[in-house]
Write a protein that holds these residues in place. Structure first.
Motif, short mmCIF file in Angstrom:
data_model
loop_
_atom_site.label_atom_id
_atom_site.label_comp_id
_atom_site.label_asym_id
_atom_site.label_seq_id
_atom_site.Cartn_x
_atom_site.Cartn_y
_atom_site.Cartn_z
N THR A 247 -21.53 93.75 -74.53
CA THR A 247 -20.42 93.48 -75.29
C THR A 247 -19.58 94.72 -75.81
OG1 THR A 247 -21.15 91.23 -75.74
CG2 THR A 247 -19.44 91.90 -77.21
N GLN B 273 -16.13 97.94 -87.47
CA GLN B 273 -14.99 96.96 -86.83
C GLN B 273 -15.87 96.43 -85.38
OE1 GLN B 273 -12.04 99.69 -86.56
NE2 GLN B 273 -10.64 98.03 -86.24
N GLU C 114 -18.55 88.27 -84.06
CA GLU C 114 -17.73 87.08 -83.79
C GLU C 114 -17.85 86.27 -82.38
OE1 GLU C 114 -13.59 88.42 -84.06
OE2 GLU C 114 -13.95 88.97 -86.20
N TRP D 45 -12.10 102.49 -82.49
CA TRP D 45 -12.68 101.60 -83.66
C TRP D 45 -13.79 102.22 -84.57
CZ3 TRP D 45 -13.30 96.77 -80.03
CH2 TRP D 45 -12.01 96.37 -79.33
N SER E 201 -18.32 94.07 -86.71
CA SER E 201 -17.95 92.37 -86.77
C SER E 201 -17.29 91.93 -85.61
CB SER E 201 -17.10 92.69 -88.04
OG SER E 201 -15.53 92.77 -87.62
N LYS E 202 -16.89 92.55 -84.58
CA LYS E 202 -16.25 91.99 -83.28
C LYS E 202 -17.22 91.29 -82.45
CE LYS E 202 -12.06 94.96 -83.06
NZ LYS E 202 -10.92 94.00 -82.48
N PHE F 189 -16.11 96.67 -75.47
CA PHE F 189 -15.29 97.33 -76.45
C PHE F 189 -14.95 98.69 -76.16
CE2 PHE F 189 -17.55 94.23 -79.76
CZ PHE F 189 -16.76 93.28 -79.51
#
Ligand code: NAD
Length: 428
Positions: free
Chosen positions: A358, A377, A384, A373, A380-381, A362
């Motif tokens: 994941t 960030q 989510e 980023w 936290s992404k 990013f």
């Protein structure tokens, strides 16, 4: 049973459970494309040696093929196909816009000099360059490969693109060349890598663990943990779990394990490992074998080292109530059945360690958008994405009374079916 046969058994088992569309099943039984390449390398002694290389592009309904390139003596086409299929499932479990691929070279890189390794990697890069690209296929480091090796592959790809452009009387702007960084993930931060990638796998697993704890209505202090492996995945996980208040009673590395019923001080253990090279002989703890670690009485067992650790030989002896698979493939299919029968819940690798891929996604996105980023960030992404994936898989397993691996495969296949259906509709 070969790895690919095992992968196909998992596919068929889940296909019947969810009544998967016959066309989707047929499409997923074979990879989209298999590249088998000859990689000639001039060795330091002047001899030419030929290596076998592979890139399997399994499925791209969600987005560009994504998956590592491993250098290992036992790499063969069957294994690379299986790993590429599992990457398709892993990306679909996380719900990221990436498909599944994998690559490898049959080689023991430890037997090569640094310059032989560079020639091998650049040549492999040249061989696969016409078939990879930021919007086509995005490789990454894997077993025995690293960001330096990936950088050589990336440079071969950029060289190929520049030559092709030149033949067409065209040249790329520096910005266009910069965007080509996205052809590879797992890069060093200064070469376009993402912040947080080094801790992403453990962080994703930790978010899942915390959500499961919440669902079980337990306090972290009430839960005991054993972690097999103290490297990138296991060592970072140990730190996260320890800082959150869980009691880590056992851990291990390749030299053996340690146990302390009262709990291990992970900060002190890190210092011990730095000075001695191993977790073994940690003052105040009892030395144990890796086999003992796996069967220790704990609430949560986290395999974070090698594949095939929980097998038919020791599955009955597992005393943990929950297993979080940070390693790839630590539980064999036969062991899975025994664990399920004994009500041991195993959170499968395709979900538990999907934090790694994941954050690779990013990295790719940051490169394409020319963004950088912050680590907060990134995490936290990640949270989510991974927490809802876990809750939906947990709910599916409860409602259908199946294990979490089957539930994860089911959710992934449902998503792939939807993508297939949308493609078919848009064709008409
Ligand atoms: P690593 O090389 O950093 O660490 C491996 C650890 O396992 C080391 O502590 C090593 O001493 C230990 N080990 C080796 N042999 C052992 C044995 N026989 N018994 C007990 N421990 C042993 O590797 P890593 O990156 O932490 O990867 C570990 C697992 O996690 C692998 O299965 C890998 O595929 C998986 N994984 C890692 C990532 C990632 O981002 N690092 C992502 C997805 C999956």
């Amino acid at each position: 049973m070969t790895a690919f046969t095992n992968a196909m058994n998992q596919l068929h088992k889940t296909a019947s459970l969810i009544n998967l569309d016959a066309d989707v099943l047929k499409m997923l039984e074979t990879p989209d494309r298999v590249l088998q390449v000859k990689v000639p390398v001039k060795m330091d002694d002047g001899n030419l040696k030929i290596f076998e290389g592979y890139r399997v592009q399994y499925n791209n309904w969600a987005g560009p093929y994504k998956g590592g390139i491993r250098y290992f003596p036992s790499v063969d086409l069957d294994e690379v196909k299986a790993l590429a299929f599992w990457m398709t499932i892993k990306c679909a479990v996380a719900g990221i816009p990436m498909g599944g691929g994998k690559g490898g070279i049959t080689v023991n890189p430890k037997e090569l000099s640094h310059s032989e390794l560079e020639r091998l990697s650049r040549e492999f890069g040249r061989m696969v360059a016409p078939n990879i690209g930021p919007l086509v296929d995005v490789p990454a480091p894997d077993v025995y490969t690293n960001s330096e090796i990936m950088n050589w592959v990336k440079e071969s790809y950029i060289e190929f693109e520049k030559n092709k452009a030149q033949e067409n009387n065209f040249s790329f702007s520096p910005e266009q060349i910069k965007k080509m960084d996205a052809v590879i993930t797992g890069k060093a931060v200064e070469q376009g890598g993402s912040l947080g990638r080094d801790r992403a796998t453990a962080m994703g697993g930790f978010f899942v663990l915390e959500k499961m704890r919440e669902l079980l209505n337990k306090k972290s202090e009430e839960l005991t943990v054993a972690i097999q492996g103290f490297g990138n995945a296991g060592g970072v996980m140990a730190n996260l779990v320890f800082s959150a208040g869980y009691k880590i009673v056992a851990t291990s590395d390749s030299r053996g394990g340690i146990y302390n019923e009262a709990g291990l001080d992970v900060k002190a253990l890190e210092i011990h490992k730095q000075s001695t090279g191993s977790v073994a002989d940690f003052p105040g703890a009892k030395n144990i074998t890796n086999e003992e670690l796996l069967t220790t009485k704990v609430d949560i067992l986290i395999p974070a080292a090698l594949e095939n650790q929980i097998t038919i030989a020791n599955a009955e002896q597992i005393q943990a109530k929950y297993i979080l698979e940070l390693a790839n493939g630590p539980v064999t299919p036969e062991a899975d059945e025994i664990l399920f029968k004994n009500s041991v819940k195993s959170i499968p690798d395709v979900l538990a360690n999907s934090g790694g891929v994941t954050v690779s996604y990013f990295e790719w996105e940051q490169n394409l958008k020319n963004e950088k980023w912050l680590e907060e960030q990134v995490f936290s992404k990640l949270k989510e994405i991974i927490v809802p994936a876990f809750t939906s898989i947990w709910a599916f397993a409860e409602s259908k009374n199946v294990d979490l691996r089957q539930a994860a495969f089911a959710r992934a296949l449902e998503r792939l079916s939807m993508l297939w259906y949308n493609r078919e509709v848009s064709k008409n």
